[in-house]
Scaffold this active site. Structure first.
Site, PDB file in Angstrom:
ATOM      1  CB  SER A  78      -0.949   0.015   1.209  1.00 53.33           C
ATOM      2  OG  SER A  78      -2.028  -0.861   0.992  1.00 53.33           O
ATOM      3  CE  LYS A  81      -4.577   1.829  -0.629  1.00 54.67           C
ATOM      4  NZ  LYS A  81      -3.933   0.579  -0.221  1.00 54.67           N
ATOM      5  CB  SER A 138      -4.457   1.695   3.982  1.00 51.10           C
ATOM      6  OG  SER A 138      -3.649   1.309   2.903  1.00 51.10           O
ATOM      7  CE  LYS A 240      -1.599   4.216   2.655  1.00 53.58           C
ATOM      8  NZ  LYS A 240      -1.637   3.040   3.551  1.00 53.58           N
TER       9      LYS A 240
END
Length: 409
Positions: A78, A81, A138, A240
């Site tokens: 992720s 992202k 997320s 993140k």
């Protein structure tokens, strides 16, 4: 020798003397010598981590403070992202989309597996809520919804992601989707993710505060930010997390202390706990043993360079961006700067063109540099200026020194 010859010889000497006296001084300033020897400052090696690869950089200067296998291509999960969010912030800044735009949730977005914001199919959700859903929880559903809103399809959006990666210089990265779901052709590196993170922080500071939010409630469901560092490291404020079986536990972290911002990228840690601890170790190491200083402002004159055959005799030279440098703690006063100017600098001078280089050294090792550009125009001078400068320049070549060295402290 007759009187006419004597007169001509004296006139020649008078002209040459006058020309020599009009040549500006180019001698380098004297560097003060410390009266007492400075104690050596030692910087220890970076801490040993459990992660497969990592990198630590200063977000302002871009200086790499620690790294391990930073160019190894791995699944980013992720962390992908971050590129999705980079493109979203770019679209917001350019006015292509707006925070209060309503995005209709497609069946594909609603069905996307993995972590979710729990949006409902065919509902209309504001862009701002979807952005929070990507950052805080997320949400893969929120990610696909925004990708479709911006580009029409996720496939078209992925093409934009790869184009942006190339523009940023992310040489070891390729995306196949907007979320980071596993695919053999979906990969990145610690170095590339550091490049992306630094670019995001510097290009979109107005959006960065969203990464520090610890909780999000949507559709009656309250979820925590998966970045545990926000609770466990007092200086952390982003960014993140990522996790898949293939990628392991990953974290892009950023923290700010006393005006210094660091970014750590940890990839392939064995658990959420370990990725958090590894990130904290890296950040603590960076803050404790390094410091970042702003040396020069953009567009401020650093030197007035001699211009030959121009309408003016000098032109101010400076740099196009603020210059920061990251050095081991306690070493700032040892920094030295040298200006290497093009020789000769002849008119016409065009504002913005490069006419030299600024080099910053520490213990005779280069630690930063920047091009010196003209801060003003200078067209060619008249016939007399061009003719007299021809004579002056020939004399100047004998006496001049176009490299200047001085302390930055």
């Amino acid at each position: 020798m007759n009187l006419t010859s004597v007169f001509r010889f004296k006139l020649f000497l008078t002209i040459v003397t006058a020309l020599v006296l009009t040549i500006p001084a180019f001698a380098s300033p004297v560097i003060p010598v410390p009266t007492q020897p400075q104690q050596p400052v030692f910087t220890p090696s970076a801490p040993k981590l459990s992660a497969n690869s990592y990198i630590l950089i200063d977000a302002t200067s871009g200086k790499i403070l620690a790294e391990k296998d930073a160019d190894k291509r791995v699944p980013p999960a992720s962390l992908t992202k971050l590129m999705t969010l980079y493109i979203v912030s770019s679209a917001l800044k350019s006015g292509e989309i707006h925070w209060d735009d309503k995005v209709r949730i497609s069946t594909k977005a609603w069905k996307t597996e993995g972590s979710r914001m729990f949006v409902k199919v065919n509902s209309e959700v504001p862009v701002k809520e979807l952005v929070k859903g990507i950052i805080v929880v997320s949400g893969n559903d929120a990610t696909v919804a925004l990708a479709e809103y911006i580009a029409g399809t996720e496939e078209a959006f992925t093409s934009i992601m790869n184009q942006q990666a190339q523009r940023l210089g992310m040489k070891g990265t390729h995306f196949t989707d907007s979320t980071g779901l596993p695919d053999p052709n979906h990969y990145s590196t610690a170095r590339d993710l550091a490049i992306l993170t630094q670019a995001y922080i510097n290009h979109f500071p107005e959006d960065y505060h969203l990464y520090a939010e610890k909780w999000m409630t949507y559709n009656g469901i309250k979820q925590p930010n998966r970045n545990r560092l926000l609770w466990r490291y007092q200086y952390a404020d982003g960014l993140k997390t990522g996790h898949t079986k293939e990628a392991g536990s990953c974290l892009v972290a950023s923290a700010k202390k006393d005006g210094m911002r660091l970014v750590s990228i940890v990839l392939g840690a064995p658990s959420d706990r370990v990725r958090t601890e590894d990130s904290a170790r890296l950040l603590t190491y960076g803050f404790r043993f390094f410091e970042t200083h702003k040396l020069y402002n953009a567009s401020s004159p650093l030197v007035k360079a001699r211009v030959w055959k121009g309408k003016k005799t000098e032109v101010p030279l400076g740099i196009t961006q603020d210059l920061y440098v990251t050095v081991p703690a306690g070493q700032y006063k040892k920094l030295q700067a040298s200006l290497k100017l093009n020789n000769p600098i002849k008119a016409p001078i065009k504002k913005g063109d490069v006419y030299g280089k600024l080099i910053i050294t520490l213990n005779k090792q280069e630690v930063a540099s920047a091009s010196l550009v003209a801060l003003d125009n200078d067209p060619e001078g008249g016939l007399w200026r061009r003719a007299s400068d021809t004579v002056k320049y020939n004399i100047h070549k004998v006496f001049s020194n176009d490299e200047k060295t001085f302390n930055t402290g």
